[in-house]
Scaffold this motif. Structure first.
Motif, PDB file in Angstrom:
ATOM      1  N   ALA A  27     -38.446  47.126  -2.841  1.00 13.96           N
ATOM      2  CA  ALA A  27     -38.589  45.883  -2.077  1.00 13.96           C
ATOM      3  C   ALA A  27     -37.593  45.793  -0.925  1.00 13.96           C
ATOM      4  O   ALA A  27     -37.836  45.055   0.040  1.00 13.96           O
ATOM      5  N   LYS A  28     -36.485  46.522  -1.011  1.00  9.72           N
ATOM      6  CA  LYS A  28     -35.461  46.467   0.050  1.00  9.72           C
ATOM      7  C   LYS A  28     -36.046  46.759   1.430  1.00  9.72           C
ATOM      8  O   LYS A  28     -35.640  46.165   2.423  1.00  9.72           O
ATOM      9  N   GLU A  40     -32.059  37.827   2.729  1.00  4.67           N
ATOM     10  CA  GLU A  40     -32.045  36.539   2.031  1.00  4.67           C
ATOM     11  C   GLU A  40     -32.992  36.550   0.827  1.00  4.67           C
ATOM     12  O   GLU A  40     -32.623  36.116  -0.261  1.00  4.67           O
ATOM     13  N   ILE A  41     -34.178  37.074   1.026  1.00  6.44           N
ATOM     14  CA  ILE A  41     -35.150  37.152  -0.080  1.00  6.44           C
ATOM     15  C   ILE A  41     -34.667  38.146  -1.131  1.00  6.44           C
ATOM     16  O   ILE A  41     -34.812  37.910  -2.321  1.00  6.44           O
ATOM     17  N   ILE A  99     -32.724  39.521  -6.517  1.00  8.36           N
ATOM     18  CA  ILE A  99     -31.679  40.108  -7.358  1.00  8.36           C
ATOM     19  C   ILE A  99     -31.137  39.072  -8.333  1.00  8.36           C
ATOM     20  O   ILE A  99     -30.936  39.366  -9.517  1.00  8.36           O
ATOM     21  N   LYS A 100     -30.919  37.842  -7.858  1.00  6.78           N
ATOM     22  CA  LYS A 100     -30.471  36.774  -8.755  1.00  6.78           C
ATOM     23  C   LYS A 100     -31.485  36.549  -9.868  1.00  6.78           C
ATOM     24  O   LYS A 100     -31.122  36.425 -11.041  1.00  6.78           O
ATOM     25  N   LEU A 101     -32.757  36.511  -9.493  1.00  7.61           N
ATOM     26  CA  LEU A 101     -33.820  36.327 -10.482  1.00  7.61           C
ATOM     27  C   LEU A 101     -33.834  37.480 -11.491  1.00  7.61           C
ATOM     28  O   LEU A 101     -33.952  37.260 -12.703  1.00  7.61           O
ATOM     29  N   ALA A 102     -33.670  38.700 -10.996  1.00 11.00           N
ATOM     30  CA  ALA A 102     -33.653  39.869 -11.874  1.00 11.00           C
ATOM     31  C   ALA A 102     -32.469  39.816 -12.838  1.00 11.00           C
ATOM     32  O   ALA A 102     -32.604  40.135 -14.026  1.00 11.00           O
ATOM     33  N   VAL A 103     -31.320  39.412 -12.339  1.00  8.17           N
ATOM     34  CA  VAL A 103     -30.125  39.303 -13.190  1.00  8.17           C
ATOM     35  C   VAL A 103     -30.344  38.239 -14.262  1.00  8.17           C
ATOM     36  O   VAL A 103     -30.026  38.442 -15.441  1.00  8.17           O
TER      37      VAL A 103
END
Length: 136
Positions: free
Chosen positions: A30-31, A37-38, A43-47
Motif C-alpha cells: 500500500a505504501k 497520512e493514509i 498502520i495505526k489500525l494494523a497495530v
C-alpha cells in the motif's frame, strides 16, 4: 483454514497469527499507492488489530483449563490422537473410535476389527454401560 483436529495444534495456533503477516505484507504494498497520512492511519489500525488479536488469544489461554494448553502447541493431529487412544486405551475409550471419521482410524482397521470380534460376546454377557443399543 483447516480444523485443528486435522492439522495439529501448533499449525492451528500459527494460523491464528497468519493474518498479521498478511496485513504487514499488504501495508508494504500500500505504501506505493496511498499518501503518508493514509498510511499512518492504516498502520495505526494494523497495530490496534494486532494488539487485539494477541490480547484475545492471551486471554483465551488464561481462562481455559491449563491442562489443555499443550494441545495448542502439539504436532499431534486428530488422526494420530485417535489411533494412539485406541491402541493404548481400554474398551471404554476404544469404543469412541466409531464416533469419528473412518479416515482417523482406517490405518488400524484390522486391529479395530479384531478388538470388536474378541470383545463382542463378552460385552453381550457383561453389558458394560457404554455397550448400548445405539452403539451396537
Amino acid at each position: 483454514f483447516r480444523h485443528p483436529y486435522e492439522v495439529g495444534g501448533l499449525y492451528f495456533t500459527l494460523n491464528l497469527f497468519l493474518p498479521l503477516l498478511g496485513l504487514t505484507f499488504m501495508l508494504g504494498l500500500a505504501k506505493a499507492t496511498f499518501s503518508d497520512e493514509i498510511m499512518k492511519l492504516l498502520i495505526k489500525l494494523a497495530v490496534i488489530l494486532g494488539i487485539n488479536l494477541i490480547v484475545l488469544v492471551g486471554v483465551f489461554l488464561l481462562i481455559m483449563n491449563k491442562a489443555y494448553w499443550h494441545t495448542f502447541f502439539s504436532l499431534e493431529t486428530g488422526g494420530h490422537m485417535t489411533r494412539r487412544t485406541f491402541l493404548e486405551g481400554e474398551d471404554v475409550t476404544r469404543k469412541g473410535v466409531f464416533y469419528l471419521h473412518k479416515s482417523h482410524w482406517w490405518s488400524i482397521r484390522d486391529k479395530v476389527k479384531q478388538w470388536v470380534r474378541r470383545g463382542w460376546q463378552k460385552w453381550e454377557k457383561e453389558k458394560p454401560e457404554w455397550f448400548t443399543d445405539s452403539w451396537r
